[in-house]
Design an enzyme around this catalytic site. Sequence first.
Site, PDB file in Angstrom:
ATOM      1  N   HIS A  95      -3.463 -59.689   1.606  1.00  0.00           N
ATOM      2  CA  HIS A  95      -2.881 -60.896   2.211  1.00  0.00           C
ATOM      3  C   HIS A  95      -2.831 -62.020   1.175  1.00  0.00           C
ATOM      4  O   HIS A  95      -3.733 -62.127   0.337  1.00  0.00           O
ATOM      5  CB  HIS A  95      -3.724 -61.326   3.415  1.00  0.00           C
ATOM      6  CG  HIS A  95      -3.043 -62.349   4.265  1.00  0.00           C
ATOM      7  ND1 HIS A  95      -2.975 -63.669   3.899  1.00  0.00           N
ATOM      8  CD2 HIS A  95      -2.362 -62.239   5.428  1.00  0.00           C
ATOM      9  CE1 HIS A  95      -2.287 -64.330   4.824  1.00  0.00           C
ATOM     10  NE2 HIS A  95      -1.905 -63.489   5.756  1.00  0.00           N
ATOM     11  N   SER A 228       4.806 -67.771  10.421  1.00  0.00           N
ATOM     12  CA  SER A 228       5.231 -68.624  11.538  1.00  0.00           C
ATOM     13  C   SER A 228       6.024 -67.865  12.605  1.00  0.00           C
ATOM     14  O   SER A 228       6.870 -68.448  13.276  1.00  0.00           O
ATOM     15  CB  SER A 228       6.006 -69.848  11.032  1.00  0.00           C
ATOM     16  OG  SER A 228       5.169 -70.637  10.189  1.00  0.00           O
TER      17      SER A 228
HETATM   18  P1  13P Z   1       1.157 -67.701  10.711  1.00  0.00           P
HETATM   19  O1  13P Z   1       1.786 -66.810  11.762  1.00  0.00           O
HETATM   20  O2  13P Z   1       0.080 -68.585  11.248  1.00  0.00           O
HETATM   21  O3  13P Z   1       2.185 -68.403   9.897  1.00  0.00           O
HETATM   22  O4  13P Z   1       0.388 -66.686   9.707  1.00  0.00           O
HETATM   23  C1  13P Z   1       1.083 -65.597   9.231  1.00  0.00           C
HETATM   24  C2  13P Z   1       0.123 -64.710   8.534  1.00  0.00           C
HETATM   25  O5  13P Z   1      -0.393 -65.055   7.494  1.00  0.00           O
HETATM   26  C3  13P Z   1      -0.184 -63.437   9.160  1.00  0.00           C
HETATM   27  O6  13P Z   1      -0.909 -62.617   8.300  1.00  0.00           O
END
Ligand code: 13P
Length: 267
Positions: A95, A228
């Site tokens: 990630h 998002s």
């Molecule tokens: P958000 O959906 O809060 O933007 O985070 C995305 C994410 O990093 C999922 O691993």
Amino acid sequence: MRTPLIAGNWKMNMTIADGVALVEELKAALRGVTGADAAVCVPFTLLKSIADALAGGTIALGAQDMFWEPKGAYTGQISAAMLHDVCCTYVIIGHSERRGRFGSIPESWSDELLDAFGDNDAVVNRKVKAALAAGLTPIMCCGETLAERERGITDEVVAGQITAGLAALTAAQVAGLVIAYEPVWAIGTGKVCDPAEGNRVIAGIRAVVRRLLGDAAADGVRIQYGGSASPDNIAEIMAQSDIDGALVGGAALKPSFAEMVKVAAAR
Ligand code: 13P
């Protein structure tokens, strides 16, 4: 046809009590829903309690990171076998919030801290191989920063991450894994990537997999969008030809996460 996967990444959120309450709601909401896979990737400390709460339902469990060695004197690390033992199906690997130097890491952190904290492509590849060896399905993340997008090098950056992350894997292994394309600038910002552009990058990732490993790997690998994603935009995301689901951060902390799974299931 690939089954879409909607996976929640809880990041460093939730107590045991709040997490169990949330998955009990999700489990009830998704009873009888078929056509999409759902998963929650939770902090290590919550794994056992959430595994117990998910038993008998359709939602799978995942972790957010792991170490590549199978066991030994690695204080503080968690192996793939340990995750398998606690009933994990998935593990997020690479990630952007773990790769360092971007994402949510404060600018005040020194280079030493960033180097100690960050996964690089070689580490990601080791972790992916170790996860597969232990029977887990990796969700291998890739994505460009805003600076990289503005320089027009998105496709090269992502292709490099994919090529390095999948090094020395077989076509059969890659056919079974999950890749998440998460543009770093879209994570936690509310700025969702235009779904058509997300689809274009994801089709490019599939083309890289096809070139490296052939048709079976490219047609089998599930490639999610992340950044998002929410109940408001999931229909448009799932309407894209090459997007096989979403990796969801903030919106996965609410019961309405179940609605996102239902939209994917209805595709
Ligand atoms: P958000 O959906 O809060 O933007 O985070 C995305 C994410 O990093 C999922 O691993």
